[in-house]
Write a protein that holds these residues in place. Structure first.
Motif, short mmCIF file in Angstrom:
data_model
loop_
_atom_site.label_atom_id
_atom_site.label_comp_id
_atom_site.label_asym_id
_atom_site.label_seq_id
_atom_site.Cartn_x
_atom_site.Cartn_y
_atom_site.Cartn_z
N SER A 6 7.15 -2.86 11.54
CA SER A 6 8.58 -2.53 11.58
C SER A 6 9.03 -2.27 10.15
O SER A 6 8.85 -3.13 9.28
N TYR A 7 9.63 -1.11 9.91
CA TYR A 7 9.96 -0.73 8.53
C TYR A 7 11.07 0.31 8.52
O TYR A 7 11.33 0.99 9.53
N SER A 8 11.72 0.45 7.38
CA SER A 8 12.67 1.54 7.17
C SER A 8 11.90 2.76 6.69
O SER A 8 10.97 2.65 5.88
N HIS A 9 12.27 3.93 7.17
CA HIS A 9 11.57 5.15 6.75
C HIS A 9 11.69 5.40 5.25
O HIS A 9 10.88 6.14 4.68
N ARG A 10 12.67 4.81 4.61
CA ARG A 10 12.78 4.93 3.15
C ARG A 10 11.64 4.19 2.44
O ARG A 10 11.38 4.43 1.27
N ASP A 11 10.97 3.28 3.16
CA ASP A 11 9.86 2.52 2.58
C ASP A 11 8.51 3.04 3.05
O ASP A 11 7.52 2.31 3.04
N GLU A 12 8.47 4.29 3.44
CA GLU A 12 7.23 4.84 4.00
C GLU A 12 6.10 4.86 2.95
O GLU A 12 4.93 4.70 3.29
N GLY A 13 6.45 5.04 1.68
CA GLY A 13 5.43 5.01 0.63
C GLY A 13 4.74 3.65 0.55
O GLY A 13 3.52 3.57 0.39
N THR A 14 5.52 2.58 0.68
CA THR A 14 4.94 1.23 0.69
C THR A 14 4.04 1.05 1.90
O THR A 14 2.96 0.45 1.81
N LEU A 15 4.47 1.56 3.04
CA LEU A 15 3.66 1.46 4.26
C LEU A 15 2.31 2.14 4.07
O LEU A 15 1.27 1.60 4.45
N GLU A 16 2.29 3.32 3.46
CA GLU A 16 1.03 4.03 3.25
C GLU A 16 0.10 3.27 2.32
O GLU A 16 -1.11 3.22 2.53
N ARG A 17 0.65 2.64 1.26
CA ARG A 17 -0.18 1.84 0.36
C ARG A 17 -0.72 0.61 1.09
O ARG A 17 -1.87 0.22 0.90
N LEU A 18 0.10 0.00 1.92
CA LEU A 18 -0.34 -1.16 2.69
C LEU A 18 -1.47 -0.78 3.63
O LEU A 18 -2.48 -1.50 3.74
N LYS A 19 -1.35 0.35 4.29
CA LYS A 19 -2.40 0.82 5.19
C LYS A 19 -3.71 1.02 4.43
O LYS A 19 -4.79 0.68 4.92
N ALA A 20 -3.63 1.58 3.23
CA ALA A 20 -4.83 1.81 2.43
C ALA A 20 -5.52 0.49 2.09
O ALA A 20 -6.74 0.37 2.17
N HIS A 21 -4.73 -0.51 1.71
CA HIS A 21 -5.31 -1.81 1.34
C HIS A 21 -5.85 -2.56 2.56
O HIS A 21 -6.76 -3.38 2.42
N LEU A 22 -5.31 -2.28 3.73
CA LEU A 22 -5.79 -2.92 4.95
C LEU A 22 -7.04 -2.25 5.52
O LEU A 22 -7.63 -2.75 6.48
N SER A 23 -7.45 -1.13 4.92
CA SER A 23 -8.55 -0.34 5.49
C SER A 23 -9.86 -1.13 5.65
O SER A 23 -10.58 -0.90 6.62
N PRO A 24 -10.22 -2.08 4.74
CA PRO A 24 -11.45 -2.84 5.00
C PRO A 24 -11.39 -3.63 6.30
O PRO A 24 -12.38 -3.73 7.02
N LEU A 25 -10.22 -4.21 6.62
CA LEU A 25 -10.07 -4.95 7.87
C LEU A 25 -10.14 -4.00 9.07
O LEU A 25 -10.71 -4.33 10.11
N ARG A 26 -9.54 -2.82 8.91
CA ARG A 26 -9.60 -1.83 9.99
C ARG A 26 -11.02 -1.33 10.19
O ARG A 26 -11.51 -1.21 11.31
N ARG A 27 -11.72 -1.07 9.06
CA ARG A 27 -13.09 -0.54 9.15
C ARG A 27 -14.03 -1.57 9.78
O ARG A 27 -14.99 -1.20 10.46
N ASP A 28 -13.75 -2.85 9.56
CA ASP A 28 -14.56 -3.90 10.16
C ASP A 28 -14.22 -4.14 11.63
O ASP A 28 -14.83 -5.00 12.27
N GLY A 29 -13.25 -3.41 12.14
CA GLY A 29 -12.88 -3.56 13.54
C GLY A 29 -12.02 -4.76 13.83
O GLY A 29 -11.84 -5.14 15.00
N ARG A 30 -11.43 -5.35 12.80
CA ARG A 30 -10.63 -6.56 13.00
C ARG A 30 -9.18 -6.25 13.36
O ARG A 30 -8.51 -7.07 13.99
N ILE A 31 -8.68 -5.10 12.92
CA ILE A 31 -7.28 -4.76 13.20
C ILE A 31 -7.15 -3.29 13.55
O ILE A 31 -8.02 -2.47 13.23
N GLU A 32 -6.06 -2.98 14.22
CA GLU A 32 -5.56 -1.61 14.32
C GLU A 32 -4.05 -1.69 14.13
O GLU A 32 -3.41 -2.64 14.59
N THR A 33 -3.49 -0.75 13.40
CA THR A 33 -2.07 -0.78 13.10
C THR A 33 -1.34 0.31 13.89
O THR A 33 -1.92 1.37 14.18
N TRP A 34 -0.08 0.02 14.21
CA TRP A 34 0.76 1.01 14.90
C TRP A 34 2.15 0.98 14.29
O TRP A 34 2.70 -0.08 13.98
#
Length: 315
Positions: A6-34
């Motif tokens: 849940s986020y404000s669209h004005r913070d979309e840049g922060t969301l993209e950086r967060l997704k990048a840093h979460l990529s090891p967890l996603r790649r390991d199959g531990r999470i999926e984000t929506w």
């Protein structure tokens, strides 16, 4: 685990950086984000958001002045998120993006990330803030994986265990390209860990830290402990192997910039029939679960050993 953001669209840049840093967890199959950008053209926005909000296991709230100012974020998404948190059917994690007055909000009682609720924008190196977030999320995932199975009532008042989704591991063959890619990915993660940790350490009063990129396959790091009269300086050089000396796929030496034919230790890329992992070259027993390390675990272990050279330890 499924994570709803849940986020404000004005913070979309922060969301993209967060997704990048979460990529090891996603790649390991531990999470999926929506998040709502996943909605396709023609999709019913409110309906899809509501359905995903009910289906997730974890809910991130990206807190900023714009989030607090958004009626939809606060009245719709946050309200239902806190409802599910109170029910125990989902876990809400506030992530503080920028300075704002959030301590009067319903989620004020929850532990916020990064550490101590310090806004991401206030960190000297924002990557360090994101690293702290990912590490805490990984711990939450570990706790949720270990959580006891709840019970459902049977007719007559008896209970039966709640059915849990089965988890599967699929055997696969790893070739030399797979191992080479994993080695490069592991080296990049170790390099990022050292770079971010050195910047954070350099901000402390009694310590100095310096990271130096020697090449795309080699870096050095120096730590100075000003409060220690002797032995307060430590150096390390870490290399990604491209063949040649047999010191490991990733090797290191406690020197500022040593010759490539020297080493104090290293890590090898190994695999079983399911996954790839790192093992320390000094370990003579292979294949045991306790010998296996993810790239992040290898980076943390090596950083700890490196700090000890300067009389510093992690709290």
């Amino acid at each position: 685990m499924k994570i709803f953001v849940s986020y404000s669209h004005r913070d979309e840049g922060t969301l993209e950086r967060l997704k990048a840093h979460l990529s090891p967890l996603r790649r390991d199959g531990r999470i999926e984000t929506w998040y709502d950008r996943e909605i396709r053209a023609g999709g019913e926005i409110d309906g899809e958001i509501s359905a995903e909000l009910e289906a997730c296991d974890i809910i991130f709230l990206l807190i900023s002045p714009d989030f607090l100012n958004s009626d939809y974020c606060m009245d719709t998404e946050m309200t239902r998120a806190m409802g599910r948190h109170e029910e125990g059917s989902a876990r809400v994690i506030p992530i503080i993006v920028e300075d704002c007055y959030w301590k009067s909000s319903p989620f004020k009682k929850l532990k916020a990330l990064p550490k101590d609720g310090k806004p991401i924008s206030n960190w000297t190196n924002e990557n360090t803030a994101f690293l702290n977030i990912v590490e805490e999320v990984a711990r939450v995932l570990d706790d949720m994986d270990r959580a006891p199975v709840s019970a459902q009532p049977e007719p007559g008042g008896a209970t039966r265990p709640e059915a849990q989704p089965r988890k599967y591991r699929v055997q696969r063959h790893f070739d030399d390209i797979d191992r080479s890619d994993f080695r490069d990915q592991a080296f990049d993660e170790i390099r990022s860990y050292f770079q971010e940790a050195a910047v954070e350490l350099d901000a402390l009063e009694e310590l100095r830290g310096r990271f130096t990129a020697r090449s795309d396959k080699k870096f050095s790091c120096t730590v100075v402990n000003r409060s220690r009269m002797q032995g307060g300086t430590a150096h390390i050089t870490v290399r990604c192997s491209t063949g040649g000396h047999g010191f490991g796929d990733i090797s290191y030496v406690f020197a500022e910039d040593s010759a490539d034919n020297t080493s104090n230790g290293g890590f090898n890329v190994e695999n079983d029939e399911y996954e790839m992992f790192l093992t320390a070259t000094m370990n003579f027993i292979r294949g045991n679960q306790e010998d296996r390390m993810t790239p992040h675990q290898a980076a943390e272990s090596l950083w700890t050993e490196f700090l000890e050279q300067a009389g510093v330890s992690l709290a």
